[in-house]
Motif scaffolding. Structure first.
Motif, PDB file in Angstrom:
ATOM      1  N   LEU A   1       0.597   8.920  10.390  1.00 22.95           N
ATOM      2  CA  LEU A   1       0.078   7.622   9.976  1.00 22.95           C
ATOM      3  C   LEU A   1      -0.766   7.808   8.711  1.00 22.95           C
ATOM      4  CD1 LEU A   1      -0.263   4.661  10.995  1.00 22.95           C
ATOM      5  CD2 LEU A   1      -2.267   5.445  12.241  1.00 22.95           C
ATOM      6  N   LEU A   2      -0.459   7.032   7.664  1.00 22.36           N
ATOM      7  CA  LEU A   2      -1.279   7.055   6.446  1.00 22.36           C
ATOM      8  C   LEU A   2      -1.865   5.667   6.236  1.00 22.36           C
ATOM      9  CD1 LEU A   2      -2.022   8.648   3.665  1.00 22.36           C
ATOM     10  CD2 LEU A   2      -0.266   7.177   2.704  1.00 22.36           C
ATOM     11  N   ARG A   3      -3.198   5.617   6.102  1.00 22.20           N
ATOM     12  CA  ARG A   3      -3.849   4.331   5.827  1.00 22.20           C
ATOM     13  C   ARG A   3      -4.244   4.317   4.365  1.00 22.20           C
ATOM     14  NH1 ARG A   3      -6.405   2.542  11.264  1.00 22.20           N
ATOM     15  NH2 ARG A   3      -5.781   4.245  12.606  1.00 22.20           N
TER      16      ARG A   3
ATOM     17  N   TYR B   1       1.911  -3.623   7.180  1.00 23.26           N
ATOM     18  CA  TYR B   1       2.476  -2.450   7.842  1.00 23.26           C
ATOM     19  C   TYR B   1       3.877  -2.206   7.344  1.00 23.26           C
ATOM     20  CZ  TYR B   1      -1.474  -3.663  10.605  1.00 23.26           C
ATOM     21  OH  TYR B   1      -2.755  -3.970  10.971  1.00 23.26           O
ATOM     22  N   PHE B   2       4.181  -0.980   7.020  1.00 22.87           N
ATOM     23  CA  PHE B   2       5.572  -0.651   6.785  1.00 22.87           C
ATOM     24  C   PHE B   2       5.775   0.815   7.143  1.00 22.87           C
ATOM     25  CE2 PHE B   2       5.623   1.618   2.645  1.00 22.87           C
ATOM     26  CZ  PHE B   2       4.353   1.347   2.179  1.00 22.87           C
ATOM     27  N   ALA B   3       7.015   1.171   7.260  1.00 20.75           N
ATOM     28  CA  ALA B   3       7.311   2.534   7.697  1.00 20.75           C
ATOM     29  C   ALA B   3       8.553   3.023   6.992  1.00 20.75           C
ATOM     30  CB  ALA B   3       7.525   2.554   9.210  1.00 20.75           C
TER      31      ALA B   3
ATOM     32  N   LYS C   1       4.411   6.255   8.761  1.00 26.09           N
ATOM     33  CA  LYS C   1       4.062   4.855   8.978  1.00 26.09           C
ATOM     34  C   LYS C   1       2.820   4.554   8.145  1.00 26.09           C
ATOM     35  CE  LYS C   1       1.851   1.762  12.032  1.00 26.09           C
ATOM     36  NZ  LYS C   1       2.334   0.596  12.738  1.00 26.09           N
ATOM     37  N   PHE C   2       2.823   3.393   7.501  1.00 22.28           N
ATOM     38  CA  PHE C   2       1.728   3.053   6.592  1.00 22.28           C
ATOM     39  C   PHE C   2       0.982   1.818   7.068  1.00 22.28           C
ATOM     40  CE2 PHE C   2       5.028   5.173   4.163  1.00 22.28           C
ATOM     41  CZ  PHE C   2       4.314   6.166   3.512  1.00 22.28           C
ATOM     42  N   ILE C   3      -0.349   1.896   6.977  1.00 23.85           N
ATOM     43  CA  ILE C   3      -1.185   0.715   7.171  1.00 23.85           C
ATOM     44  C   ILE C   3      -1.834   0.439   5.827  1.00 23.85           C
ATOM     45  CG2 ILE C   3      -3.169  -0.280   8.356  1.00 23.85           C
ATOM     46  CD1 ILE C   3      -2.608   1.504  10.721  1.00 23.85           C
ATOM     47  N   VAL C   4      -1.581  -0.729   5.286  1.00 26.52           N
ATOM     48  CA  VAL C   4      -2.100  -1.075   3.968  1.00 26.52           C
ATOM     49  C   VAL C   4      -3.216  -2.089   4.129  1.00 26.52           C
ATOM     50  CG1 VAL C   4      -1.501  -1.849   1.658  1.00 26.52           C
ATOM     51  CG2 VAL C   4       0.286  -0.946   3.166  1.00 26.52           C
ATOM     52  N   ALA C   5      -4.397  -1.761   3.601  1.00 21.17           N
ATOM     53  CA  ALA C   5      -5.478  -2.742   3.534  1.00 21.17           C
ATOM     54  C   ALA C   5      -5.422  -3.320   2.130  1.00 21.17           C
ATOM     55  CB  ALA C   5      -6.831  -2.085   3.813  1.00 21.17           C
ATOM     56  N   ASP C   6      -4.866  -4.510   2.019  1.00 18.44           N
ATOM     57  CA  ASP C   6      -4.703  -5.141   0.712  1.00 18.44           C
ATOM     58  C   ASP C   6      -5.985  -5.899   0.403  1.00 18.44           C
ATOM     59  OD1 ASP C   6      -3.723  -6.268  -1.580  1.00 18.44           O
ATOM     60  OD2 ASP C   6      -2.383  -7.691  -0.577  1.00 18.44           O
ATOM     61  N   SER C   7      -6.767  -5.374  -0.555  1.00 19.21           N
ATOM     62  CA  SER C   7      -8.107  -5.907  -0.781  1.00 19.21           C
ATOM     63  C   SER C   7      -8.195  -6.681  -2.075  1.00 19.21           C
ATOM     64  CB  SER C   7      -9.121  -4.763  -0.870  1.00 19.21           C
ATOM     65  OG  SER C   7      -8.996  -3.936   0.226  1.00 19.21           O
ATOM     66  N   PRO C   8      -9.030  -7.697  -2.085  1.00 21.19           N
ATOM     67  CA  PRO C   8      -9.263  -8.414  -3.332  1.00 21.19           C
ATOM     68  C   PRO C   8     -10.015  -7.521  -4.309  1.00 21.19           C
ATOM     69  CG  PRO C   8     -10.735  -9.197  -1.615  1.00 21.19           C
ATOM     70  CD  PRO C   8      -9.825  -8.209  -0.972  1.00 21.19           C
TER      71      PRO C   8
ATOM     72  N   LEU D   1       3.468   8.556  -1.582  1.00 19.85           N
ATOM     73  CA  LEU D   1       2.776   8.132  -0.357  1.00 19.85           C
ATOM     74  C   LEU D   1       3.327   8.854   0.876  1.00 19.85           C
ATOM     75  CD1 LEU D   1       2.567   4.255  -0.979  1.00 19.85           C
ATOM     76  CD2 LEU D   1       0.717   5.922  -1.205  1.00 19.85           C
ATOM     77  N   GLU D   2       4.613   9.157   0.817  1.00 23.92           N
ATOM     78  CA  GLU D   2       5.228   9.854   1.951  1.00 23.92           C
ATOM     79  C   GLU D   2       4.814  11.318   2.003  1.00 23.92           C
ATOM     80  OE1 GLU D   2       9.406   9.047   1.123  1.00 23.92           O
ATOM     81  OE2 GLU D   2       9.519   7.926   3.006  1.00 23.92           O
TER      82      GLU D   2
END
Lengths: 438, 300
Positions: free
Chosen positions: A12-14, A84-86, A91-98, A214-215
Motif C-alpha cells: 500500500l502506498l499513500r 483509490y486506485f490499484a 494499491k494507492f491511496i491518494v489524498a488530493d489536497s487543495p 509510484l509503483e
C-alpha cells in the motif's frame, strides 16, 4: 495497463498531491484513474452530464475528484478528497489536497499519513511560492519521498531546457529541506504524457513515467522498525469463565518489533514486565511489528491502562511534561499564549498549556520571524507543558510517537497538529550560520 | 527470515482495528450499524479481531426499511446469533406509524426514510457513536468525509466545517446530544472488501451469488420483481441469472447478469467491471450531489 487486480499481497502506498489552483492537480489524478482504467462508465456518463456546466463542453477530469457542490460550482478543490486506485503491483491511496495558502491545514492533514508527496508545477511558471510552501510541508511532515511533476509540458513545446532549469532550481531550494528522496518527471496531465506510458514527445526524459515511479519507489524502510513502541489503546478483559484470566493489552505497534519473551517497560510508570504472548484472532504470534494491531499478554499483573506506552528497556523514548514542537495552526481562533488545550498524543488524552511561542516560520522564505500569536494556516515553534507526563520521540524519529493534536476544550475543534522537535544537542554547535533546521 | 512488510489488506485491517478500538475507548455508548450487507459483514469480522475473546463493547443496530431481500434478514439474524452479540432492530414501518418519518407521495424507495429512523434510534438509546461500513470509494461526497465524522444535535453533517484528521489521532470529543459517525472502512475499496471476504472465508447472503430471478428493465437496470415492485404494462420482464453487487431497498437495487457463484469469480467480475458499484442504485442518480444532500440531513 492491464486490468487492475492487485494480488492480495500488494503493498500500500499513500500519497498526497499538492499544486496551485491551476496546476492541473485534479486533472492529473483524473488522468491516473482514467489511464489505469479506474474510471467507470457511469462516472464518465456523470462527467459528460456535468461537463456542459464547468468544462465548456469538454470532459473535465477534475469533476471526478471535486465532489462537493461548492467545489463544482467554484471550480476549486476545498477539502482533501481520498481516491483509490490499484495496479497489479500496488494499491494507492491518494489524498488530493487543495493547494492554495488558505487550505494549508487541509494539505497538512493529507500529508500526515503520506509516504510520498506529488508536487505539481506549471512548466510555464516554474517554481513559485506555493511550490516552496508545499515542499516545506512535505519536509515538516517528514514525508520520505517527493515527486516534482513539471506539468503542462505541451504548452512549452516539450522543452528539455525548461524542464532542466526548473529541476535545477528546485534542487537548489530543496537542499535547505530535509527530504530523503526527490524525483523529477515532465508531464502533460491533460494529454497523458509520461503519466502511464513514456511520452513520445519527450524522448530526452530517461526516467520512468509517473505511474511506474509510484509503483517502484522503495517504501519498505519508511516505517520505523528500530524503536519498539506500543501505545496501550484498550485493555481486553473478557468477563467469562472460559477466559477468566485473560488480560490483553490491545494496540497498534507504533514502531519497531516486539517478540514473545521480550522484557518491556511501561511508561511513564517505569514498571518492567515481560511479553508472554501476542494475541490475535487467528491465534498466537511470535512477533508483532509496526503498524500491526495486536494484543500483548504480559507476565505480571501490573497496573497498565490506556495511554501508557510499552517499550524495551534498552531503547526508551523521552518521558516528560515539557515539550518543544512545531505546530500547524488549523483554527480561525488564534493560538492563546498560556491557554489550555486538550492534547491527544498516541493513545493518551491529557491537557496542555502553551507556555511560549518561539517564532512563526515564514513558509515562503523558511525564515523564523517573531510573532505574538499563530493564526489559521500559520506554522510556528511552541513550548508546552502537559498535565501528565508523556512518553514521546521526536517527530523526525517517529511520526506516531512524535505527533500530537491540540483541541479547543470549548468548541471541541481540532486546532493544531504538533510535531515534537528534536532534543537539543548535548553540546551547542560552535558556529551558527543563522540557518534554521526544519 | 521474516520480512516486516504488511500487505495492503493487512495494513487496512490494522488501521480498521485501531479505529474500532479507539471508538470503544473514547465513547460511552457506541453502536455498530449492521445491515447484513458485505461491508457490514467485514465490519463484524474486524470487530472480532479487535475485541475477542471479549464481547463486543457495543450492540448491533439495523435500520430496517421493510423493503428487504428476505435472504438478507435471515442472514442478519443468524449472524448476530452466531456471534452471541445483541442486535437491535428499528423499522421504518414503526417510524412511519409514530410520525417520526413521513413518506413522500410517489417515492417508492425507503432509503431516505432510514435517516429519521436512524436518528430516532440513536436518540432512544443515547448512542454517542455509530460505526458504519461506508467507504470513500463509493461516492464523491464520501471521498471527502472524515473517519470520525461529527454530527451536530440535529444529526447533520457539515462538509465545509470538518475537523482536520491527522495521522491516526482521532478527535472524539463531543457535547451531549451530538454524536459521531465512524467509518473504519473509509480507505477500503469494493475490491478490498471482496478480497477480504475471500481471505477470511466470510459467509455472505446468497443473493450476492448468481441465482435465477424475475427482473424488470427500468431506468437502464434490471430491478427485482417483488410485491413492492410490479412491472408496468409494456415493460420488459425476464427471468435471468443475476446477482446483486450492493444491497439497498429492494425496490431500487439493480441486479447484474452474472454467472458468478463463488467469491473468486465475483472478484474477477468486479476487476473487469466497467460500472461502479453504486451505478446500480437509482437513488444516487438523481443529481450530481444527491449523496451530499442526503448526508447533510444525517444519512449513513
Amino acid at each position: 495497463m492491464s486490468i487492475a487486480t492487485p494480488a492480495p499481497s500488494t503493498e500500500l502506498l499513500r500519497f498526497v498531491t499538492a499544486g496551485s489552483v491551476d496546476d492541473g492537480k485534479s486533472t492529473l489524478i483524473g488522468r491516473l484513474l482514467f489511464d489505469s482504467k479506474q474510471i467507470f462508465e457511469d462516472q464518465l456518463e456523470a462527467l459528460e452530464r456535468s461537463s456542459d456546466l464547468t468544462g465548456g463542453g469538454r470532459i473535465n477530469l477534475a469533476n471526478l475528484t471535486d465532489g462537493l457542490r461548492a467545489e463544482r460550482e467554484q471550480g476549486i478543490t476545498i477539502d482533501v478528497a481520498y481516491r483509490y486506485f490499484a495496479t497489479p503491483h500496488r494499491k494507492f491511496i491518494v489524498a488530493d489536497s487543495p493547494g492554495h495558502v488558505q487550505y494549508t491545514r487541509n494539505m497538512v492533514t493529507g500529508a500526515s499519513t503520506a509516504n510520498l508527496m506529488l508536487v505539481l508545477v506549471d512548466a510555464r511558471q516554474g517554481i513559485i511560492e506555493q511550490t516552496r510552501r508545499h515542499a516545506y510541508i512535505a519536509a515538516l511532515l517528514r514525508i520520505p519521498h517527493l515527486v516534482l511533476c513539471i506539468n503542462k509540458m505541451d504548452l512549452v513545446g516539450y522543452s528539455e531546457e525548461i524542464y532542466s532549469r526548473i529541476s535545477a532550481e528546485f534542487t537548489r531550494f530543496a537542499t535547505r529541506l530535509d527530504i530523503r528522496d526527490i524525483a523529477f518527471i515532465p508531464v502533460s496531465a491533460l494529454n497523458g504524457d509520461n503519466i502511464v506510458d513514456p511520452s513520445t514527445h519527450m524522448p530526452w526524459h530517461k526516467g520512468p513515467p509517473l505511474l511506474r515511479h509510484l509503483e517502484d519507489v522503495y517504501i519498505a524502510s519508511d516505517q520505523n522498525l528500530t524503536d519498539a513502541r506500543f501505545p496501550v489503546q484498550y485493555v481486553l478483559r473478557p468477563n467469562s469463565d472460559e477466559h477468566h484470566d485473560f488480560r490483553g493489552y490491545a494496540g497498534q505497534v507504533a514502531g519497531g518489533v516486539f517478540r514473545v519473551g521480550d522484557d518491556v517497560v511501561a511508561l511513564p510508570s517505569g514498571r518492567t514486565t515481560r511479553i508472554t504472548g501476542i494475541h490475535t484472532l487467528e491465534g498466537p504470534r511470535q512477533t508483532a511489528y509496526a503498524p500491526m494491531s495486536v494484543a500483548l499478554l504480559l507476565a505480571d499483573d501490573v497496573d497498565i491502562s490506556r495511554g501508557d506506552m510499552l517499550v524495551k528497556p534498552d531503547n526508551v523514548p523521552s518521558v516528560g511534561q515539557d515539550i518543544e514542537a512545531d505546530v500547524s495552526w488549523m483554527s480561525a481562533r488564534p493560538l492563546q499564549l498560556n491557554g489550555k488545550y486538550a492534547l491527544k498524543h498516541a493513545t493518551r488524552n491529557t491537557r496542555a498549556i502553551v507556555r511560549l511561542l518561539r517564532h512563526r516560520t515564514n513558509i515562503d522564505t523558511l525564515e523564523p520571524e517573531p510573532a505574538a500569536t499563530l493564526g489559521l494556516n500559520d506554522i510556528g515553534r511552541i513550548r508546552l507543558t502537559t498535565l501528565t507526563p508523556l512518553a514521546f520521540d521526536s517527530y523526525r524519529r517517529n511520526r506516531q510517537t512524535g505527533g500530537f493534536i491540540l483541541v479547543d476544550e470549548a468548541t471541541n475543534e481540532t486546532v493544531a497538529a504538533g510535531m515534537i522537535a528534536d532534543p537539543p544537542p548535548a553540546v551547542p554547535p560552535a558556529v551558527s550560520d543563522g540557518g534554521y533546521a526544519i | 527470515m521474516e520480512t516486516y512488510i504488511l500487505s495492503h489488506l493487512e495494513a487496512l485491517e490494522a488501521e480498521s482495528i485501531h479505529i474500532l478500538r479507539e471508538v470503544a475507548a473514547e465513547f460511552q455508548r457506541p453502536v455498530l450499524l449492521f445491515s447484513g450487507g458485505k461491508d457490514s459483514i467485514c465490519m463484524l469480522r474486524l470487530a472480532e479481531k479487535a475485541f475477542r475473546p471479549a464481547r463486543f463493547p457495543f450492540p448491533l443496530l439495523h435500520i430496517d426499511t421493510g423493503h428487504n431481500f428476505p435472504e438478507l434478514i435471515a442472514f442478519r439474524d443468524r449472524r448476530a446469533a452466531e456471534l452471541g452479540e445483541k442486535l437491535i432492530v428499528r423499522t421504518v414501518e414503526e417510524a412511519l406509524a409514530q410520525g417520526i418519518a413521513r413518506a413522500t407521495p410517489g417515492e417508492s424507495s425507503r432509503n431516505r426514510l432510514q435517516t429519521p429512523t436512524l436518528l430516532a434510534a440513536l436518540e432512544e438509546f443515547k448512542f454517542d457513536a455509530a460505526l458504519g461500513g461506508a467507504r470513500r470509494d463509493e461516492e464523491k461526497a464520501r471521498a471527502k468525509e472524515r473517519v470520525f465524522s461529527f454530527r451536530d444535535a440535529f444529526g447533520q453533517w457539515d462538509p465545509k466545517n470538518q475537523r482536520p484528521e491527522l495521522w491516526n489521532l482521532f478527535n472524539a470529543r463531543i457535547n451531549p446530544g451530538e454524536h459521531m459517525r465512524v467509518f473504519p472502512l473509509s480507505n477500503w475499496t469494493e475490491l478490498d472488501i471482496w478480497q477480504y471476504i475471500l481471505r477470511e472465508r466470510l459467509e455472505i447472503p446468497s443473493i450476492y451469488f448468481t441465482h435465477r430471478r424475475e427482473v424488470v428493465r427500468r431506468d437502464g437496470q434490471w430491478l427485482p420483481v417483488s410485491p413492492l415492485l410490479q412491472p408496468r404494462p409494456k415493460e420488459d420482464v425476464r427471468t435471468l441469472a443475476v446477482r446483486v453487487r450492493t444491497i439497498g431497498d429492494i425496490s431500487c437495487t439493480g441486479c447484474i447478469e452474472s454467472a458468478a457463484n463463488n467469491v473468486a469469480d465475483i472478484i474477477t467480475e468486479i476487476a473487469a467491471a466497467r460500472v461502479t458499484e453504486r451505478g446500480g442504485r437509482a437513488d444516487d442518480k438523481r443529481s450530481e450531489t444527491s449523496m451530499e444532500d442526503r448526508k447533510r440531513e444525517g444519512y449513513f
